[in-house]
Design an enzyme around this catalytic site. Structure first.
Site, short mmCIF file in Angstrom:
data_model
loop_
_atom_site.label_atom_id
_atom_site.label_comp_id
_atom_site.label_asym_id
_atom_site.label_seq_id
_atom_site.Cartn_x
_atom_site.Cartn_y
_atom_site.Cartn_z
N SER A 141 47.97 21.97 77.88
CA SER A 141 46.65 22.60 77.84
C SER A 141 46.82 24.08 78.13
CB SER A 141 45.76 21.96 78.92
OG SER A 141 44.60 22.74 79.16
N TYR A 154 44.35 18.91 87.62
CA TYR A 154 44.62 19.04 86.19
C TYR A 154 45.54 20.23 85.92
CZ TYR A 154 43.38 19.05 81.15
OH TYR A 154 43.41 19.02 79.78
#
Ligand code: NAD
Length: 259
Positions: A141, A154
């Site tokens: 990401s 995350y």
């Protein structure tokens, strides 16, 4: 293009993983799907686009469990002769400040978004090295490269995944196995729809307004990346043309990390 190869795509019953599974199947690979929720619908769609000689499998391993991942890798070895293409895509999100972050959510995010890729990679590598061919693509990401408030687990997991990508690439650098990561910005999938809905209810606005404010905060294009665009990038990384792309972290983020 990938005829005779087998692709294992974790978390492929939805979103980005589902698009990757369809794209690799359409290009000739056998595809082993994995993930929760509705399985039959997505599997039928992948079967529809696969080449006649190819097969579609499924294993329901929970990516937070080392023993279930081992069972899945055993299934892929027994039924398909091992994974030639491994896409580590399964992932979850939870949003909270560090001091409020539920410990069980931290543990799950690290297990599913990072540790699962260690397990699949360590178990896939021996057969890839024996065949002198392998493509490992880690779906990281922009949060592997930069942080955002309230996403500690995350961001930590995705930064870790980029580290695992680089080390795996170095350890395989003189082989036909490559390992790379892709770093998407905002992509409209169920994972992000939940964040849009949360913003809409927090700000007391509609979904359309919440979407615009979410995108304009970080993503200069103000447009979502599509799952198909990401799947096509993964498809390229699996070709011979990408044989010397090693340890790369390829962004597709509408300009997010150019700022
Ligand atoms: P999604 O929620 O649509 O799909 C997630 C998939 O993972 C589903 O198939 C789900 O069943 C599966 N999954 C979740 N927990 C699992 C578990 N414990 N075991 C096995 N499978 C499990 O999400 P998505 O947006 O398609 O995300 C896919 C990947 O892309 C994730 O790693 C995510 O971090 C990453 N990503 C998404 C975006 C985005 O904007 N959507 C941006 C950057 C990176």
């Amino acid at each position: 293009m990938f005829s005779g190869k087998t692709a294992l795509v974790t978390g492929s019953t939805s979103g980005i993983g589902f698009a990757i599974a369809k794209t690799l199947a359409a290009r000739g690979a056998n595809v082993v799907m994995n993930g929760f929720g509705d399985v039959q619908g997505p599997k039928a769609e992948v079967e529809l686009v696969k080449q006649p000689s190819a097969r579609v499998g499924y294993h329901g391993a929970d990516m937070s469990s080392a023993s279930q991942i081992e069972a899945m890798m055993h299934y892929v070895a027994e039924e398909f002769g091992g994974a030639d293409i491994l896409v580590n895509n399964a992932g979850i999100q939870h949003v909270a400040n560090v001091e409020d972050f539920p410990v069980d959510k931290w543990d799950s995010i690290l297990a599913i978004n990072l540790t699962s890729a260690f397990h699949t990679t360590r178990l896939a590598l021996p057969s890839m090295k024996a065949k002198n061919f392998g493509r490992i693509v880690n779906v990281a990401s922009v949060h592997g490269l930069v942080g955002s408030a309230q996403k500690s687990a995350y961001v930590a997991a995705k930064h870790g995944l980029l580290g695992l990508t680089k080390v795996t690439a170095l350890e395989t650098a003189r082989t036909g196995v490559t390992c790379n990561a892709i770093c998407p910005g905002w992509v409209l999938t169920p994972l992000v729809e939940k964040q849009v809905d949360a913003r809409a209810s927090k700000d007391g606005v509609g979904t359309a307004e919440a979407t615009v404010s979410l995108l304009s905060e970080k993503q200069p294009s103000s447009a979502f990346v599509s799952t198909q665009q990401l799947a096509d990038m993964v498809g390229f990384l699996c070709t011979d043309a990408a044989a010397q792309v090693r340890g790369a972290t390829w962004t597709m983020d509408g300009g997010w990390t150019a700022q």
